[in-house]
Design an enzyme around this catalytic site. Structure first.
Site, mmCIF file in Angstrom:
data_model
loop_
_atom_site.group_PDB
_atom_site.id
_atom_site.type_symbol
_atom_site.label_atom_id
_atom_site.label_comp_id
_atom_site.label_asym_id
_atom_site.label_seq_id
_atom_site.Cartn_x
_atom_site.Cartn_y
_atom_site.Cartn_z
ATOM 1 N N ARG A 76 0.834 -1.229 0.239
ATOM 2 C CA ARG A 76 0.250 0.518 0.341
ATOM 3 C C ARG A 76 1.225 1.317 -0.337
ATOM 4 N NH1 ARG A 76 -1.958 3.520 3.847
ATOM 5 N NH2 ARG A 76 -3.859 4.150 3.312
ATOM 6 N N SER B 44 -12.437 -2.141 1.611
ATOM 7 C CA SER B 44 -12.544 -1.919 2.623
ATOM 8 C C SER B 44 -14.405 -1.896 2.827
ATOM 9 C CB SER B 44 -11.920 -0.511 2.027
ATOM 10 O OG SER B 44 -10.960 -0.601 2.069
ATOM 11 N N LYS C 279 -3.690 6.400 9.105
ATOM 12 C CA LYS C 279 -4.410 6.747 8.030
ATOM 13 C C LYS C 279 -5.511 7.811 8.605
ATOM 14 C CE LYS C 279 -7.974 5.591 4.634
ATOM 15 N NZ LYS C 279 -8.695 4.575 4.160
HETATM 16 N N1 3NM Z 1 -7.472 1.575 6.844
HETATM 17 P P1 3NM Z 1 -1.930 1.171 11.406
HETATM 18 S S1 3NM Z 1 -5.409 1.687 6.226
HETATM 19 C C1 3NM Z 1 -7.552 2.387 8.977
HETATM 20 O O1 3NM Z 1 -6.734 0.800 3.887
HETATM 21 C C2 3NM Z 1 -6.780 1.726 8.082
HETATM 22 O O2 3NM Z 1 -8.010 0.925 4.318
HETATM 23 C C3 3NM Z 1 -6.616 1.433 5.648
HETATM 24 O O3 3NM Z 1 -1.848 1.177 10.388
HETATM 25 C C4 3NM Z 1 -7.046 1.184 4.369
HETATM 26 O O4 3NM Z 1 -1.892 -0.555 11.402
HETATM 27 C C5 3NM Z 1 -5.362 1.867 7.897
HETATM 28 O O5 3NM Z 1 -0.908 1.569 11.165
HETATM 29 C C6 3NM Z 1 -4.497 2.577 8.577
HETATM 30 O O6 3NM Z 1 -3.092 1.844 12.141
HETATM 31 C C7 3NM Z 1 -4.225 1.478 9.924
#
Ligand code: 3NM
Length: 214
Positions: free
Chosen positions: A40, A109, A138
């Site tokens: 990603r 998602s 994010k």
């Molecule tokens: N959603 P971390 S990427 C909340 O691609 C979220 O749908 C994503 O990062 C998506 O593990 C992401 O550091 C961030 O919280 C996740």
């Protein structure tokens, strides 16, 4: 539809890992037992993304771990990745399936019960529940955290495997898996760890332990 182990998805992020650290963190995560990798990369240009995807594909293949690409079908096709992860505003699932064929993985998602219910009729392999908890990783297009109550609601309506993402770490993995998620997806828990291999191992152990208790 192929059998895929969604237990521990390592998601990369080019804002956290530069070219120098990217492959070493990925290798550590693979050694630690991540079961699927999602590339990603939100800031890289296409050429740099492709270079990273090729390196990532080679390394994942060595470990026999599937690689999926976030959003970019063209990159997935170019490196013969195992599939894609799509957001609600990315290419529609039907078009993606036409381009990828029946055997590839497609993840979508979802951020609420309605989207999860709508996904039941789609030709996808799993839903990525985002965000389960609050996260700083994010910041754009982020809905309020669903938390465990949201996961439970979505589990009731969904007929797809669920992978939870957003603020997931060792402290909340048990309750996520216990409440019906097949797996977790993490960026910072592994990428920002001082020891990504052991962190991956620890997360995997928690998931396996809960799995045997279910
Ligand atoms: N959603 P971390 S990427 C909340 O691609 C979220 O749908 C994503 O990062 C998506 O593990 C992401 O550091 C961030 O919280 C996740």
């Amino acid at each position: 539809m192929r059998m895929v182990d969604y237990a521990l998805m390592f998601v990369t992020d080019d804002r956290i890992t530069d070219d120098a650290t990217f492959l070493s963190i990925l290798e550590a995560a693979l050694k630690g037992g991540v079961t699927i990798v999602q590339l990603r990369e939100k800031q890289l240009d296409t050429a740099a993304f492709l270079t990273r995807a090729k390196a990532c594909k080679s390394l994942c293949s060595l470990f026999g771990v599937p690689l999926i690409i976030n959003d970019r079908l063209d990159i997935a096709l170019a490196v013969e990745a195992d599939g894609v992860h799509l957001g609600q505003k990315d290419m529609p699932v039907m078009e993606a399936r036409k381009l990828l064929g029946a055997e590839k993985i497609i993840g979508l998602s979802v951020s609420n019960v309605q989207q999860a219910a709508d996904a039941n009729a789609m030709n996808i392999d799993y839903i990525g529940l985002s965000p389960i908890f609050s996260t700083n990783t994010k910041t754009r297009d982020l809905e309020p955290p669903l938390r465990i109550d949201g996961l439970k609601e979505i589990r009731k309506v969904s007929n797809k495997p669920i992978v939870c993402i957003g603020g997931v770490d060792k402290t909340n993995t048990t309750e996520i898996i216990r409440n019906g998620s097949q797996g977790i997806a993490v960026i910072s828990a592994i990428s920002k760890s001082r020891d990504p291999e052991n962190e991956s191992k620890a997360l995997k152990n928690i998931i396996c332990q809960v799995g045997t208790q279910r």
